[in-house]
Write a protein that holds these residues in place. Structure first.
Motif, PDB file in Angstrom:
ATOM      1  N   ILE A 196       7.289 -57.705 -31.849  1.00  0.00           N
ATOM      2  CA  ILE A 196       7.415 -58.874 -32.716  1.00  0.00           C
ATOM      3  C   ILE A 196       8.316 -58.560 -33.902  1.00  0.00           C
ATOM      4  N   GLY A 197       8.175 -57.320 -34.438  1.00  0.00           N
ATOM      5  CA  GLY A 197       9.058 -56.919 -35.538  1.00  0.00           C
ATOM      6  C   GLY A 197      10.519 -56.968 -35.125  1.00  0.00           C
ATOM      7  N   GLN A 198      10.819 -56.516 -33.913  1.00  0.00           N
ATOM      8  CA  GLN A 198      12.195 -56.557 -33.416  1.00  0.00           C
ATOM      9  C   GLN A 198      12.668 -58.004 -33.241  1.00  0.00           C
ATOM     10  N   LEU A 199      11.806 -58.866 -32.707  1.00  0.00           N
ATOM     11  CA  LEU A 199      12.169 -60.276 -32.539  1.00  0.00           C
ATOM     12  C   LEU A 199      12.445 -60.942 -33.884  1.00  0.00           C
ATOM     13  N   LEU A 200      11.660 -60.580 -34.885  1.00  0.00           N
ATOM     14  CA  LEU A 200      11.902 -61.142 -36.220  1.00  0.00           C
ATOM     15  C   LEU A 200      13.247 -60.690 -36.779  1.00  0.00           C
ATOM     16  N   GLN A 201      13.569 -59.416 -36.603  1.00  0.00           N
ATOM     17  CA  GLN A 201      14.855 -58.901 -37.070  1.00  0.00           C
ATOM     18  C   GLN A 201      16.014 -59.612 -36.378  1.00  0.00           C
ATOM     19  N   ASP A 202      15.793 -59.965 -35.103  1.00  0.00           N
ATOM     20  CA  ASP A 202      16.847 -60.629 -34.330  1.00  0.00           C
ATOM     21  C   ASP A 202      16.840 -62.137 -34.512  1.00  0.00           C
ATOM     22  N   GLY A 203      15.883 -62.664 -35.309  1.00  0.00           N
ATOM     23  CA  GLY A 203      15.803 -64.105 -35.516  1.00  0.00           C
ATOM     24  C   GLY A 203      15.324 -64.855 -34.293  1.00  0.00           C
TER      25      GLY A 203
ATOM     26  N   PHE B  41      13.167 -62.785 -43.717  1.00  0.00           N
ATOM     27  CA  PHE B  41      13.782 -62.839 -42.396  1.00  0.00           C
ATOM     28  C   PHE B  41      14.543 -64.152 -42.271  1.00  0.00           C
ATOM     29  N   THR B  42      15.523 -64.155 -41.401  1.00  0.00           N
ATOM     30  CA  THR B  42      16.293 -65.373 -41.164  1.00  0.00           C
ATOM     31  C   THR B  42      16.288 -65.698 -39.673  1.00  0.00           C
ATOM     32  N   SER B  43      16.516 -66.963 -39.363  1.00  0.00           N
ATOM     33  CA  SER B  43      16.561 -67.401 -37.980  1.00  0.00           C
ATOM     34  C   SER B  43      17.393 -68.667 -37.874  1.00  0.00           C
ATOM     35  N   GLN B  44      18.097 -68.793 -36.786  1.00  0.00           N
ATOM     36  CA  GLN B  44      18.849 -70.013 -36.510  1.00  0.00           C
ATOM     37  C   GLN B  44      18.073 -70.935 -35.573  1.00  0.00           C
ATOM     38  N   LEU B  45      16.875 -70.517 -35.169  1.00  0.00           N
ATOM     39  CA  LEU B  45      16.095 -71.331 -34.241  1.00  0.00           C
ATOM     40  C   LEU B  45      15.545 -72.572 -34.933  1.00  0.00           C
TER      41      LEU B  45
END
Length: 651
Positions: A96-103, A216-220
């Motif tokens: 989950i930490g990796q998914l957050l880093q990848d947005g 964290f940032t995300s474009q989703l």
């Protein structure tokens, strides 16, 4: 997180489970908050263990969340699949930490609202705690910082506190005041009216708000979605909760342990479950519910196709769960085994302690006087049957057949039952047999005996008494009826059923059994009530039909019990919180009025004058007449309108 080559799960499928599974409301935001506070992998793993619970069906994968991690399977069940892949909670946290880093874990909106939602959860805990203060706590002035809340009612007050928790200074002052309260509460639990609160968890949550945060940032704009379904594990878990009534699960287990036909199991479940249901039924998820009615069990979960089971399928599934040792938890099974062992020892001790004294042994004389009757012979707190009587009763009543030594008779077959079941046993035996009871009255010394004829013989006695009283043999009445037109059994049933039904509805012992006993005992008392109604009617034709026509008698019993028990049980069973909630939810029967109540309570739920407004909205009253729960029942009650107001707010 790497996937072992021994398993056929794509990383994308596992990611779907991590994002969409878990069953906790706004779960991704709670997880994001933990990562923003830069907690350790171990701490986050512990958090995940509390947020992911129950199971999910996601895509082609079945998931079950356990103490050791997330169990994944391509089969119908992951919980008991020995070949399931287990992802440890630490590995899940790392992924989950990796998914957050990848947005790729949460949407941009969820990331933006995570901190605010964390504050709102804590604000709600503080609000509930503060409003559960006892008078002693209020007089002592604990948490004075919360007394300055300008809001009116829960939504406004909670929103104000959520906003204040942004301030480090406010959090510091609140922490100092809360520490003082917590210390005092550990010494005096009377400071709170209720004790479901978790003081340590509230303290830790408050400290978490002051931890340094990362972003964290995300474009989703929305998380990737896949089709979901209700898993077999979730259905099994829901069924193992039992009927929803206190002790219902144990009664279901005990009944299914006994030798019953499939139809008897189905009928038992129908009666035990009745009509009803509850929310959060599947894995504790919001927007999931279970309902049950005469057709079976029905499961619903947001985003999943509905699942329906007939009672036949429910009975088969529960039987399978019991056979596999999955219906009871380990603790429940241990408690059941302990109770059964204690029961067996108690019965053995009772039998040993009641070996008859030759000086008081009068059984042979009773049997000689009533050779064709079933003899019920009292020994202490039990009634016992011997010889052929014991064999007959054991087979018909499912009693345990054993042997015992009697004076001058060696060992004979014997069975028995507690004295408090005498009436039930007598009514069951009288279906086929004349019964004689030999008992010692309470406080008395001399044994007394009295006989009760079988149902058929009792009906014959009533007919003979009628004929003797009126000086006729009864043939004229029936000859005239036949001459006019011989009515069918159905026509006679429709003619006499209302008469018997009216008498049964007013039968006091049956009404008491419907309201205060289980279904089995109520049926026994109901059958006795029907017999009392027929014998007390004084109607010759009804008496003859009941005595001579099994089809008429059986149909009368079946239909009257089926029609009267649900009505009387609903009317007379002791009032519960669920009855009160249902009465409030039914309101005045007007959906527009319910909508008006919801809108008004959202704005004025905590105001003193709201009780009067509710009374007026309900029936135009002024609040002096209290709210009535089940007014047509002697078990009904009334509630003052302020209590109605509080309960509506809770609902």
């Amino acid at each position: 997180m790497k996937t072992s080559s021994a398993f056929s799960f794509a990383q994308a499928d596992i990611d779907h489970v991590l994002r969409l599974g878990g069953n906790t409301y706004r779960q991704r935001e709670r997880i994001v908050a933990a990562f923003e506070e830069q907690k350790s992998t171990t701490e986050i793993a512990d958090t995940l263990k509390t947020l992911y619970h129950g199971g999910n069906g996601i895509g082609s994968i079945t998931a079950w969340y356990a103490e050791d991690g997330i169990h994944l399977s391509h089969g119908k069940t992951a919980r008991y699949d020995k070949s399931a892949q287990v992802i440890s909670w630490e590995s899940a946290a790392e992924r989950i930490g990796q998914l957050l880093q990848d947005g790729q874990f949460a949407t941009n909106v969820e990331l933006a609202e995570a901190a605010g939602y964390e504050r709102s959860l804590l604000a709600e805990k503080f609000w509930n705690l503060y409003h559960d203060f006892s008078e002693e706590a209020r007089e002592a002035g604990y948490l004075p910082i919360l007394s300055n809340n300008p809001g009116r009612g829960f939504p406004e007050e909670s929103a104000w506190l959520t906003e204040q928790l942004k301030s480090p200074e406010f959090r510091q002052n609140l922490a100092e005041e809360y520490a003082a309260f917590w210390t005092a509460y550990q010494q005096d639990r009377d400071l709170l009216r209720f004790h479901y609160h978790k003081p340590k968890e509230i303290w830790e949550n408050l400290q978490d708000l002051s931890l340094p945060r990362t972003t964290f940032t995300s474009q989703l704009t929305e998380v990737p979605s896949v089709k979901q379904f209700i898993s077999e594990d979730e259905i099994d878990a829901a069924m193992t909760r039992g009927s929803g009534f206190e002790g219902g699960k144990g009664r279901v287990f005990t009944f299914f342990q006994e030798p019953h036909t499939d139809k008897e199991k189905v009928d038992f479940l129908k009666h035990k479950y009745g009509i009803g249901g509850h929310s959060h039924a599947l894995s504790g998820a919001m927007k999931s519910d279970e309902s049950h009615d005469g057709k079976g069990l029905h499961y619903k979960k947001d985003g999943c196709p509905d699942v329906h089971f007939t009672w036949e399928k429910v009975a088969k599934r529960i039987t399978d769960l019991i056979q596999k040792g999955r219906y009871l938890t380990e603790q429940e099974q241990a408690e059941y085994d302990k109770i059964q062992a204690e029961k067996a020892l108690a019965e053995e001790d009772a039998l040993q302690a009641q070996q008859p004294d030759p000086a008081v042994w009068e059984y042979n004389g009773v049997k000689e006087r009533h050779p064709d009757d079933i003899i019920l012979y009292q020994m202490g707190d039990f009634f016992e049957l011997y010889g052929e009587d014991a064999k007959t009763a054991a087979a018909e009543l499912d009693l345990n057949l054993t042997t015992r030594a009697i004076p001058g008779g060696g060992r004979v077959e014997m069975c028995g039952f507690p004295a408090n079941r005498l009436e039930q046993v007598v009514e069951q035996l009288r279906d086929k047999h004349d019964v004689t009871i030999s008992a010692v009255p309470k406080g008395g010394r001399e044994r007394q005996e009295y006989s009760m004829p079988s149902i058929d013989h009792e009906a014959e006695q009533h007919i003979n008494a009628q004929e003797a009283e009126f000086g006729a043999d009864g043939t004229r009445v029936f000859q005239e009826t036949e001459a006019a037109a011989a009515p069918t059994i159905r026509e006679l049933h429709e003619q006499y059923k209302p008469i018997v039904l009216a008498a049964v509805m007013e039968d006091v012992p049956y009404r008491n059994a419907c309201g205060h006993s289980d279904h089995e005992n109520a049926v026994i008392e109901g059958n006795a009530a029907i017999r009392r109604a027929v014998l007390g009617s004084g109607n010759m034709e009804l008496l003859r039909l009941y005595s001579d026509t099994p089809e008429f008698r059986q149909r009368l019993h079946r239909e009257i019990i089926d029609e009267t028990y649900p009505k009387l049980h609903e009317l007379l069973h002791p009032l519960t919180d669920n009855d009160i909630d249902k009465a409030i939810q039914d309101w005045n029967g007007k959906i527009e009025s319910k909508h008006a109540v919801v809108r008004y309570m959202e704005k004025h739920g905590r105001e003193k004058d709201t009780a009067a407004w509710l009374a007026h909205e309900f029936d135009g009253g002024d609040g002096k007449t209290p709210f009535s729960v089940r007014p047509e029942s002697p078990e009904g009650t009334v509630l003052p309108w302020p209590k109605v107001q509080r309960r509506i707010a809770q609902l």
